[in-house]
Design a protein around this motif. Structure first.
Motif, mmCIF file in Angstrom:
data_model
loop_
_atom_site.group_PDB
_atom_site.id
_atom_site.type_symbol
_atom_site.label_atom_id
_atom_site.label_comp_id
_atom_site.label_asym_id
_atom_site.label_seq_id
_atom_site.Cartn_x
_atom_site.Cartn_y
_atom_site.Cartn_z
ATOM 1 N N ARG A 8 0.830 -1.206 0.000
ATOM 2 C CA ARG A 8 0.000 0.000 0.000
ATOM 3 C C ARG A 8 0.865 1.257 0.000
ATOM 4 O O ARG A 8 0.558 2.233 -0.694
ATOM 5 N N PHE A 9 1.931 1.232 0.773
ATOM 6 C CA PHE A 9 2.852 2.371 0.817
ATOM 7 C C PHE A 9 3.454 2.622 -0.567
ATOM 8 O O PHE A 9 3.544 3.774 -1.027
ATOM 9 N N THR A 10 3.854 1.551 -1.252
ATOM 10 C CA THR A 10 4.488 1.698 -2.558
ATOM 11 C C THR A 10 3.510 2.196 -3.609
ATOM 12 O O THR A 10 3.873 3.005 -4.474
ATOM 13 N N TRP A 11 2.264 1.730 -3.567
ATOM 14 C CA TRP A 11 1.253 2.276 -4.477
ATOM 15 C C TRP A 11 1.083 3.771 -4.234
ATOM 16 O O TRP A 11 0.904 4.559 -5.176
ATOM 17 N N GLY A 12 1.130 4.175 -2.956
ATOM 18 C CA GLY A 12 1.058 5.594 -2.632
ATOM 19 C C GLY A 12 2.235 6.366 -3.193
ATOM 20 O O GLY A 12 2.087 7.496 -3.681
ATOM 21 N N VAL A 13 3.432 5.754 -3.132
ATOM 22 C CA VAL A 13 4.627 6.381 -3.700
ATOM 23 C C VAL A 13 4.455 6.559 -5.209
ATOM 24 O O VAL A 13 4.850 7.590 -5.779
ATOM 25 N N LEU A 14 3.856 5.579 -5.856
ATOM 26 C CA LEU A 14 3.623 5.675 -7.302
ATOM 27 C C LEU A 14 2.693 6.841 -7.622
ATOM 28 O O LEU A 14 2.978 7.644 -8.521
ATOM 29 N N VAL A 15 1.582 6.930 -6.909
ATOM 30 C CA VAL A 15 0.625 8.017 -7.153
ATOM 31 C C VAL A 15 1.300 9.369 -6.933
ATOM 32 O O VAL A 15 1.117 10.313 -7.721
ATOM 33 N N TYR A 16 2.084 9.474 -5.863
ATOM 34 C CA TYR A 16 2.770 10.731 -5.574
ATOM 35 C C TYR A 16 3.739 11.087 -6.705
ATOM 36 O O TYR A 16 3.814 12.251 -7.135
ATOM 37 N N ASN A 17 4.475 10.105 -7.204
ATOM 38 C CA ASN A 17 5.430 10.375 -8.273
ATOM 39 C C ASN A 17 4.733 10.759 -9.574
ATOM 40 O O ASN A 17 5.272 11.564 -10.346
ATOM 41 N N LEU A 18 3.571 10.198 -9.825
ATOM 42 C CA LEU A 18 2.806 10.631 -10.990
ATOM 43 C C LEU A 18 2.466 12.117 -10.874
ATOM 44 O O LEU A 18 2.528 12.866 -11.854
ATOM 45 N N GLY A 19 2.099 12.543 -9.662
ATOM 46 C CA GLY A 19 1.826 13.952 -9.437
ATOM 47 C C GLY A 19 3.056 14.817 -9.660
ATOM 48 O O GLY A 19 2.973 15.911 -10.248
ATOM 49 N N VAL A 20 4.215 14.347 -9.207
ATOM 50 C CA VAL A 20 5.463 15.095 -9.397
ATOM 51 C C VAL A 20 5.794 15.210 -10.884
ATOM 52 O O VAL A 20 6.242 16.264 -11.366
ATOM 53 N N VAL A 21 5.583 14.130 -11.636
ATOM 54 C CA VAL A 21 5.841 14.153 -13.077
ATOM 55 C C VAL A 21 4.957 15.186 -13.756
ATOM 56 O O VAL A 21 5.417 15.968 -14.614
#
Length: 333
Positions: A8-21
């Motif tokens: 769950r933490f890693t999926w959250g990291v993915l979503v956050y990185n999509l926002g950064v991109v």
């Protein structure tokens, strides 16, 4: 930390990185890349800029969010050590993710330090943009696989279905090429905006236009060709009678290809407004991740097992029939 919590933490990291991109694309589209001057990691020589301009705030906020993304990714390999044993693929892909994130930071720093931002229209900037896009794709894929395998998702196993593997390799390469051409096209749209669709066509067809504009026209053709290639991959995967999970990801990929092609057409007709560029980029990232998971799931179903199952199904009717011996045929004659 449990493995489920790590997933769950890693999926959250993915979503956050999509926002950064997406925020990074906003920095480029608004010409705010020089908001902190040629200083990195400082902003105009300061840790926190005083009386910043709008461009400075946009660029500075991108640096802050990128720094948080780096810290989140740094945590992945260390957390992975707590949930899986040594040698597990989850540990390896988490370390790959960290390496790619460090490369991402290095490329971003290079854009600033070499002043390949704002109105810079050099070939060097185009090359940096292409490299940046490719590394971003790999980074997002690595985070996705970390989350996928942390949650118990399937991993490729041998022997591969050769046709699927071949199509998958070509599709991945084509999608990266389309992404690179899209990054160059977006840069051209930012630096040489058109006032009308007719003006854009004249720019594209003029031999005296800047090389970024001349390259821009290639992107739609590559996108359409690549889209048909991805649809071929989806069709091939479906014909293998895959698992429900594989079919679900293939269907998502199929839908995203169609939506992305439509979004690309709208982006051209609207002369690439900033909001539509962000939508187009988000769809491209989601399509890329759906492609990765479709391929991983499809290659997780060994061709040998499918062949054995199909062979058994063909032989099943014959198994119920008793063979007639030569002696029996002689007695009946």
């Amino acid at each position: 930390m449990s493995r489920l919590a790590f997933a769950r933490f890693t999926w959250g990291v993915l979503v956050y990185n999509l926002g950064v991109v997406l925020w990074g694309a906003y920095v480029r589209a608004t010409g705010s890349g020089a908001g902190c001057g040629s200083h990195w990691p400082l902003c105009n020589g300061e840790v926190v800029p005083r009386a910043p301009s709008v461009e400075t705030m946009i660029e500075y906020s991108h640096r802050v969010t990128s720094g948080i993304a780096l810290l989140l990714v740094v945590a992945l390999p260390f957390l992975a050590r707590r949930v899986v044993p040594p040698g597990h693929r989850l540990r390896k892909v988490a370390w790959v993710t960290l390496v790619l994130m460090l490369l991402e930071a290095g490329i971003g720093a290079g854009l600033v330090l070499f002043e390949l931002v704002a109105d810079n229209a050099s070939a060097a900037r185009a090359m940096f943009m292409a490299t940046h896009l490719m590394n971003t794709f790999f980074l997002l894929a690595a985070i996705t696989l970390t989350a996928w395998w942390a949650g118990g998702g399937a991993a490729p196993v041998r022997p591969f279905d050769r046709r699927i593997a071949r199509l998958a390799g070509i599709s991945i390469a084509a999608t990266i090429l389309i992404g690179i051409s899209g990054a160059v096209a977006a840069l051209g749209d930012t630096l040489f905006p058109a006032t009308s669709l007719g003006d854009a066509l004249r720019q594209d067809l003029s031999a005296s236009s800047h090389v970024l504009i001349q390259l821009r026209v290639l992107h739609p053709f590559l996108a359409v060709g690549g889209g048909f290639l991805l649809l071929m991959l989806v069709s091939a995967v479906r014909k293998t009678k895959p698992s429900a999970t594989t079919r679900r990801w293939a269907n998502r990929l199929n839908l995203l290809v169609l939506i992305q092609l439509a979004a690309g057409g709208i982006n051209v007709l609207l002369l690439a407004p900033v909001w539509m560029q962000l939508v187009h980029l988000l769809l491209a990232d989601l399509l890329w991740l759906s492609l990765i998971l479709t391929v991983v799931c499809a290659l997780a179903e060994p061709a040998r097992e499918r062949t054995t199952t199909e062979t058994s199904a063909r032989l099943a009717p014959a198994a119920g029939r008793r063979p007639v011996s030569a002696a029996s045929r002689t007695s009946h004659s």
